[in-house]
Enzyme design. Sequence first.
Site, PDB file in Angstrom:
ATOM      1  N   THR A  31       1.071  -1.214  -0.271  1.00  0.00           N
ATOM      2  CA  THR A  31       0.025  -0.010  -0.202  1.00  0.00           C
ATOM      3  C   THR A  31       0.903   1.057  -0.103  1.00  0.00           C
ATOM      4  O   THR A  31       0.836   2.001  -1.021  1.00  0.00           O
ATOM      5  CB  THR A  31      -0.826  -0.251   1.095  1.00  0.00           C
ATOM      6  OG1 THR A  31      -1.588  -1.258   1.388  1.00  0.00           O
ATOM      7  CG2 THR A  31      -1.983   1.074   1.216  1.00  0.00           C
ATOM      8  N   ALA A  32       1.676   1.389   1.006  1.00  0.00           N
ATOM      9  CA  ALA A  32       2.538   2.632   0.913  1.00  0.00           C
ATOM     10  C   ALA A  32       3.640   2.492   0.278  1.00  0.00           C
ATOM     11  O   ALA A  32       3.817   3.476  -0.564  1.00  0.00           O
ATOM     12  CB  ALA A  32       3.281   2.850   2.450  1.00  0.00           C
ATOM     13  N   ALA A  53       8.316  -8.839  -2.127  1.00  0.00           N
ATOM     14  CA  ALA A  53       8.271 -10.295  -1.911  1.00  0.00           C
ATOM     15  C   ALA A  53       7.524 -11.037  -2.691  1.00  0.00           C
ATOM     16  O   ALA A  53       7.495 -12.215  -3.220  1.00  0.00           O
ATOM     17  CB  ALA A  53       8.188 -10.493  -0.558  1.00  0.00           C
ATOM     18  N   ASN A 109      -7.688  -6.491  -0.008  1.00  0.00           N
ATOM     19  CA  ASN A 109      -8.468  -6.261   1.143  1.00  0.00           C
ATOM     20  C   ASN A 109      -9.817  -5.974   0.728  1.00  0.00           C
ATOM     21  O   ASN A 109     -10.321  -5.944  -0.497  1.00  0.00           O
ATOM     22  CB  ASN A 109      -8.015  -5.037   2.006  1.00  0.00           C
ATOM     23  CG  ASN A 109      -7.788  -3.696   1.272  1.00  0.00           C
ATOM     24  OD1 ASN A 109      -8.358  -3.458   0.058  1.00  0.00           O
ATOM     25  ND2 ASN A 109      -7.263  -2.657   1.610  1.00  0.00           N
ATOM     26  N   HIS A 529      -6.458  -5.047  10.780  1.00  0.00           N
ATOM     27  CA  HIS A 529      -5.942  -3.389  10.535  1.00  0.00           C
ATOM     28  C   HIS A 529      -4.501  -3.197  11.464  1.00  0.00           C
ATOM     29  O   HIS A 529      -4.423  -2.346  11.960  1.00  0.00           O
ATOM     30  CB  HIS A 529      -6.943  -2.489  11.075  1.00  0.00           C
ATOM     31  CG  HIS A 529      -8.196  -2.445  10.250  1.00  0.00           C
ATOM     32  ND1 HIS A 529      -9.325  -1.796  10.377  1.00  0.00           N
ATOM     33  CD2 HIS A 529      -8.362  -2.730   8.947  1.00  0.00           C
ATOM     34  CE1 HIS A 529     -10.318  -1.929   9.492  1.00  0.00           C
ATOM     35  NE2 HIS A 529      -9.672  -2.553   8.611  1.00  0.00           N
ATOM     36  N   ALA A 562       1.847   1.213   7.893  1.00  0.00           N
ATOM     37  CA  ALA A 562       0.975   1.178   9.220  1.00  0.00           C
ATOM     38  C   ALA A 562       1.927   0.992  10.494  1.00  0.00           C
ATOM     39  O   ALA A 562       1.169   1.407  11.639  1.00  0.00           O
ATOM     40  CB  ALA A 562       0.033   0.011   8.756  1.00  0.00           C
ATOM     41  N   PRO A 573      -7.782   1.764   7.674  1.00  0.00           N
ATOM     42  CA  PRO A 573      -6.782   2.550   7.824  1.00  0.00           C
ATOM     43  C   PRO A 573      -5.825   2.767   6.229  1.00  0.00           C
ATOM     44  O   PRO A 573      -4.868   3.458   6.287  1.00  0.00           O
ATOM     45  CB  PRO A 573      -5.674   1.546   8.492  1.00  0.00           C
ATOM     46  CG  PRO A 573      -6.245   0.364   8.342  1.00  0.00           C
ATOM     47  CD  PRO A 573      -7.784   0.300   7.959  1.00  0.00           C
TER      48      PRO A 573
HETATM   49  C1  LIG Z   1      -8.371  -9.239   4.242  1.00  0.00           C
HETATM   50  C2  LIG Z   1      -8.307  -7.551   4.742  1.00  0.00           C
HETATM   51  C3  LIG Z   1      -9.306  -6.758   4.549  1.00  0.00           C
HETATM   52  C4  LIG Z   1      -8.812  -5.440   4.814  1.00  0.00           C
HETATM   53  N1  LIG Z   1      -9.898  -4.436   4.501  1.00  0.00           N
HETATM   54  C5  LIG Z   1      -9.571  -3.223   4.497  1.00  0.00           C
HETATM   55  C6  LIG Z   1     -10.492  -2.056   4.069  1.00  0.00           C
HETATM   56  O1  LIG Z   1     -11.407  -2.655   3.536  1.00  0.00           O
HETATM   57  N2  LIG Z   1     -10.222  -0.786   3.996  1.00  0.00           N
HETATM   58  C7  LIG Z   1      -8.981  -0.653   4.653  1.00  0.00           C
HETATM   59  O2  LIG Z   1      -8.895   0.715   4.552  1.00  0.00           O
HETATM   60  N3  LIG Z   1      -8.057  -1.299   5.148  1.00  0.00           N
HETATM   61  C8  LIG Z   1      -8.323  -2.742   5.015  1.00  0.00           C
HETATM   62  N4  LIG Z   1      -7.646  -3.737   5.398  1.00  0.00           N
HETATM   63  C9  LIG Z   1      -6.132  -3.127   6.190  1.00  0.00           C
HETATM   64  C10 LIG Z   1      -5.390  -2.338   5.054  1.00  0.00           C
HETATM   65  O3  LIG Z   1      -5.208  -3.368   3.927  1.00  0.00           O
HETATM   66  C11 LIG Z   1      -3.862  -2.385   5.666  1.00  0.00           C
HETATM   67  O4  LIG Z   1      -3.777  -1.880   6.771  1.00  0.00           O
HETATM   68  C12 LIG Z   1      -2.865  -1.873   4.692  1.00  0.00           C
HETATM   69  O5  LIG Z   1      -3.055  -2.203   3.433  1.00  0.00           O
HETATM   70  C13 LIG Z   1      -1.452  -2.077   5.228  1.00  0.00           C
HETATM   71  O6  LIG Z   1      -0.804  -1.254   4.279  1.00  0.00           O
HETATM   72  P1  LIG Z   1       1.069  -1.370   4.369  1.00  0.00           P
HETATM   73  O7  LIG Z   1       1.739  -0.396   3.368  1.00  0.00           O
HETATM   74  O8  LIG Z   1       1.391  -0.948   5.928  1.00  0.00           O
HETATM   75  O9  LIG Z   1       1.225  -2.827   4.258  1.00  0.00           O
HETATM   76  P2  LIG Z   1       0.848  -3.734   3.169  1.00  0.00           P
HETATM   77  O10 LIG Z   1       0.168  -2.973   2.200  1.00  0.00           O
HETATM   78  O11 LIG Z   1       0.510  -5.200   3.566  1.00  0.00           O
HETATM   79  O12 LIG Z   1       2.378  -3.819   2.318  1.00  0.00           O
HETATM   80  C14 LIG Z   1       3.678  -4.413   2.658  1.00  0.00           C
HETATM   81  C15 LIG Z   1       4.337  -5.036   1.552  1.00  0.00           C
HETATM   82  O13 LIG Z   1       5.458  -5.613   1.708  1.00  0.00           O
HETATM   83  C16 LIG Z   1       5.837  -6.858   1.234  1.00  0.00           C
HETATM   84  N5  LIG Z   1       6.889  -7.416   2.044  1.00  0.00           N
HETATM   85  C17 LIG Z   1       6.784  -7.733   3.274  1.00  0.00           C
HETATM   86  N6  LIG Z   1       8.039  -8.052   3.616  1.00  0.00           N
HETATM   87  C18 LIG Z   1       8.870  -7.990   2.752  1.00  0.00           C
HETATM   88  C19 LIG Z   1      10.142  -8.254   2.567  1.00  0.00           C
HETATM   89  N7  LIG Z   1      11.046  -8.745   3.769  1.00  0.00           N
HETATM   90  N8  LIG Z   1      10.788  -8.035   1.394  1.00  0.00           N
HETATM   91  C20 LIG Z   1      10.000  -7.510   0.262  1.00  0.00           C
HETATM   92  N9  LIG Z   1       8.679  -7.301   0.409  1.00  0.00           N
HETATM   93  C21 LIG Z   1       8.282  -7.396   1.732  1.00  0.00           C
HETATM   94  C22 LIG Z   1       4.556  -7.487   1.392  1.00  0.00           C
HETATM   95  O14 LIG Z   1       4.456  -8.800   0.469  1.00  0.00           O
HETATM   96  C23 LIG Z   1       3.674  -6.342   0.930  1.00  0.00           C
HETATM   97  O15 LIG Z   1       3.273  -6.227  -0.378  1.00  0.00           O
HETATM   98  C24 LIG Z   1      -7.755  -4.919   5.246  1.00  0.00           C
HETATM   99  C25 LIG Z   1      -6.527  -5.837   5.399  1.00  0.00           C
HETATM  100  C26 LIG Z   1      -6.707  -7.117   4.970  1.00  0.00           C
HETATM  101  C27 LIG Z   1      -5.612  -8.080   5.134  1.00  0.00           C
END
Ligand SMILES: Cc1cc2nc3c(=O)[nH]c(=O)nc-3n(C[C@H](O)[C@H](O)[C@H](O)COP(=O)(O)OP(=O)(O)OC[C@H]3O[C@@H](n4cnc5c(N)ncnc54)[C@H](O)[C@@H]3O)c2cc1C
Length: 591
Positions: A31-32, A53, A109, A529, A562, A573
């Site tokens: 996401t980010a 990954a 999500n 979340h 996050a 979020p």
């Molecule tokens: C089933 C589900 C439903 C949800 N529904 C909603 C919703 O409707 N609305 C809402 O606002 N939020 C929702 N959420 C929450 C929201 O999707 C997350 O909080 C948000 O997407 C997290 O963003 P992020 O950038 O922190 O992490 P992520 O989007 O999880 O990104 C992390 C990325 O890093 C990669 N990664 C991890 N470790 C490594 C590594 N060692 N090397 C290389 N790459 C790596 C992962 O593969 C992933 O692509 C939901 C979450 C889930 C799981």
Amino acid sequence: MGAVLSQPKLLDDPSVLADKLYDYVIVGGGTAGCVLASRLSEDVNVSVLLVEAGDNHVGELFSKIPVAYPRLLKSSRDWGYKTIPQKALNDRVIDCPRGKIMGGSASINALVYQHCSPSDFDEWESKGATGWNYKALAPYFRKSEKFTPNSAYPEVRLEDRGISGVWQTSLGYSHSICERWIDAAVEVGVPRNPDINTARGSIGVSKFFTFVDQKGQRSSTATAFLSKDVLNRSNLTVITGTMTTRVLFSSEDRPRATGIEIAQSDSSPRFTINAGKEVILAAGAINSPQLLMISGVGDRSELEKLDIPVVKDLPHVGKNLLDHVLVPIVFRAKGGYTLDYMQEPLKALPAMLRWLLTGTGTCSSNGGEAALFVRLNDKSLPFATPESESRAPYIVDNTSGSTSPDLEVGVVPASYRPLPKGENGLTIVPILLRPLSVGSMWLSSSSPFKQPNINPNFLSNPSDIKSMIRGIRLALHIGRAAALKTMLNLKDNSEDMDGQYWPGDADPDKVLDEDLEKWVRNNADTVNHCSGTARIGNTEKDGVVDAQLRVFGVDGLRVVDASVFPTMVSGHPTAPIVAIAEKASDMILNS
Ligand SMILES: Cc1cc2nc3c(=O)[nH]c(=O)nc-3n(C[C@H](O)[C@H](O)[C@H](O)COP(=O)(O)OP(=O)(O)OC[C@H]3O[C@@H](n4cnc5c(N)ncnc54)[C@H](O)[C@@H]3O)c2cc1C
């Protein structure tokens, strides 16, 4: 500027990157991470590498079809994490899905688009996150968004929405039972709020905005921010199917992140990539702190248990694991109003064809079509019996401000649990937005390929259980409102706590708190979340990153995802995370 490579942009062989140099190395194309890669590479004078990954999202049909996202859970697109047994949930282990695909969790999500409550961010600032108040973040919410108006919702004001960004939002398809559910919520006393994503706040009941585009397809940060044009930039390189296994540091007195180590699997060769300016962790609230710890940044005593050389003793890494908790209540519905028929492939075919041909209808819905946001101390709402109110524990007001919610109740036009063929369910879902229970995560191994221990500590605080019981009573009253009478088929009262439709079939004025509590402990689940595990703090005594998102005590390393939430947002979020990544991109380019 680091070396700019002239090679295909979506690489999948880490050996071709061995020893290369990029100005910015972003770990995690989620996401980010997709927002960061896109915004940082707008500056033609810097080179950017994004390492993901998971695989490319482009061929993943279930990610495109909004209603189909549950099919991605427990698939190869999900890290498939699980919590440790949750004490307050009768030692149940809870699935903790995280997206492992370009776009990360925003590719798997439930597509709900929400700014959350303005005071959530003002609270962040009050806890040391200088510059992260709502006024400062609002322009970034607008910058990313490209809202398409819907004439069925004329009260949504365009001046409140972003209209020239790249991330598409809309008010899409709604099933009639969800529209009636909104009327039912109004009937029990919840005000209508036509747009919960404005400075006016989120209290009220509303159709959800979703990140669904004009073709009825998911608009993730991967599809929106990494368009073909962006991927064609000569200063951006993206590699998929490649794990970052470690952040590398110089051995000076004050360590500096000099790059990362990558590999395809635990047993495959590892390669070094150099970062000229910064390494940016965007691997999510479980994997970013995991990588910090594996790389030697974390609580010294924990690292030493696993023989990890300590680069920086930073005790708060992995602490402050925040999450939302829900409990799905299935109400017995009459035939013809819900989506339960979609479980049968033949019956689902017409909806699928409609989506393929027109991008509309059931398949373009995210399932969670509407929700209400209220305060648990709102005396005008039917939350409790007088008898239960007079007993401890008493509910603690943990809201971020006097006009912010601490309870969400959502609706899904289908049964959360599989029902016998021919039966239909409407699911109403109370969600605690500001639970007092806080958890943590810690390493189980020094290998990045092993799942860390995850303990959200769900409902460990007695006030949270009582809050959830209030949420259930409100949900039961809404289920019995006149607006839903023609669509639901409830019993007058049921004491069969093991039945599929309990407590949906229970009379809200007769059902006992004790029985609801037992049921909650057996049925509560995560809203997925998780956040807060590398929170912004004033100093390393209360946080992991400073207000510029730089990891305390080392140079050249930020966390942007996050993990940095100081406290929980009172809603969904993804949009706040996108706004954080937008603001962080500006900070990084201007630093
Ligand atoms: C089933 C589900 C439903 C949800 N529904 C909603 C919703 O409707 N609305 C809402 O606002 N939020 C929702 N959420 C929450 C929201 O999707 C997350 O909080 C948000 O997407 C997290 O963003 P992020 O950038 O922190 O992490 P992520 O989007 O999880 O990104 C992390 C990325 O890093 C990669 N990664 C991890 N470790 C490594 C590594 N060692 N090397 C290389 N790459 C790596 C992962 O593969 C992933 O692509 C939901 C979450 C889930 C799981």
